[in-house]
Design a protein around this motif. Structure first.
Motif, PDB file in Angstrom:
ATOM      1  N   UNK A  99       0.743  -1.228   0.013  1.00  0.00           N
ATOM      2  CA  UNK A  99       0.102  -0.123  -0.089  1.00  0.00           C
ATOM      3  C   UNK A  99       0.677   1.342   0.082  1.00  0.00           C
ATOM      4  N   UNK A 100       1.743   1.312   0.745  1.00  0.00           N
ATOM      5  CA  UNK A 100       2.833   2.359   0.884  1.00  0.00           C
ATOM      6  C   UNK A 100       3.429   2.472  -0.787  1.00  0.00           C
ATOM      7  N   UNK A 101       3.805   1.497  -1.351  1.00  0.00           N
ATOM      8  CA  UNK A 101       4.455   1.856  -2.768  1.00  0.00           C
ATOM      9  C   UNK A 101       3.526   2.065  -3.542  1.00  0.00           C
ATOM     10  N   UNK A 102       2.024   1.577  -3.446  1.00  0.00           N
ATOM     11  CA  UNK A 102       0.945   1.944  -4.425  1.00  0.00           C
ATOM     12  C   UNK A 102       0.742   3.737  -4.169  1.00  0.00           C
ATOM     13  N   UNK A 103       0.854   3.887  -2.800  1.00  0.00           N
ATOM     14  CA  UNK A 103       0.699   5.480  -2.399  1.00  0.00           C
ATOM     15  C   UNK A 103       1.923   6.411  -3.190  1.00  0.00           C
ATOM     16  N   UNK A 136       3.734  10.148  -7.250  1.00  0.00           N
ATOM     17  CA  UNK A 136       4.616  10.467  -8.440  1.00  0.00           C
ATOM     18  C   UNK A 136       3.984  10.681  -9.447  1.00  0.00           C
ATOM     19  N   UNK A 137       2.675  10.055  -9.667  1.00  0.00           N
ATOM     20  CA  UNK A 137       1.821  10.373 -10.869  1.00  0.00           C
ATOM     21  C   UNK A 137       1.252  11.447 -10.753  1.00  0.00           C
ATOM     22  N   UNK A 138       0.794  12.064  -9.563  1.00  0.00           N
ATOM     23  CA  UNK A 138       0.108  13.275  -9.425  1.00  0.00           C
ATOM     24  C   UNK A 138       1.091  14.429  -9.378  1.00  0.00           C
ATOM     25  N   UNK A 139       2.323  14.359  -9.128  1.00  0.00           N
ATOM     26  CA  UNK A 139       3.534  15.235  -9.345  1.00  0.00           C
ATOM     27  C   UNK A 139       3.709  15.472 -10.826  1.00  0.00           C
TER      28      UNK A 139
END
Length: 107
Positions: free
Chosen positions: A76-80, A85-88
């Motif tokens: 879950x942490x990796x997905x977050x 990163x995608x949001x950035x």
């Protein structure tokens, strides 16, 4: 040796002996000798060898579930982190598009 340590020692020793010799071949006397405790101490925590075996299964199951939970938390942490990163990246992309539009606009 404290009560909890005797119980834990019984579980760990019995699990090791059961895995090496099998359930039937392992005696409670053998477990106590290997664990460095007395038979009454084992029978204080476990009514019989079957109850000790049941406790080993519970202990192993809880340990397995904890490892799965830890792996799930890490996943879950990796997905977050990927979402961040995608949001950035989306923000960078939006800024690049805005820059290009402004550069192409003639006034």
């Amino acid at each position: 040796m404290a009560g909890v340590n005797k119980k834990t020692s019984s579980i760990e020793t019995a699990a090791r002996l059961f895995s090496l010799q099998g359930y039937k071949a392992t005696t409670t006397l053998q477990i106590t000798r290997e664990a460095g405790i007395t038979e009454p101490a084992v029978f204080y925590h476990f009514k019989n060898k079957n109850k000790l075996f049941s406790e080993i299964i519970k202990y192993a199951s809880a340990s397995y579930i904890n490892r799965i939970d830890a792996a799930d938390r890490h996943a879950l942490w990796l997905m977050h982190q990927q979402i961040v990163a995608l949001d950035a990246l989306a923000g960078v992309e939006a800024a690049a598009v805005a820059f290009c539009k402004s550069a192409l606009t003639t006034e």
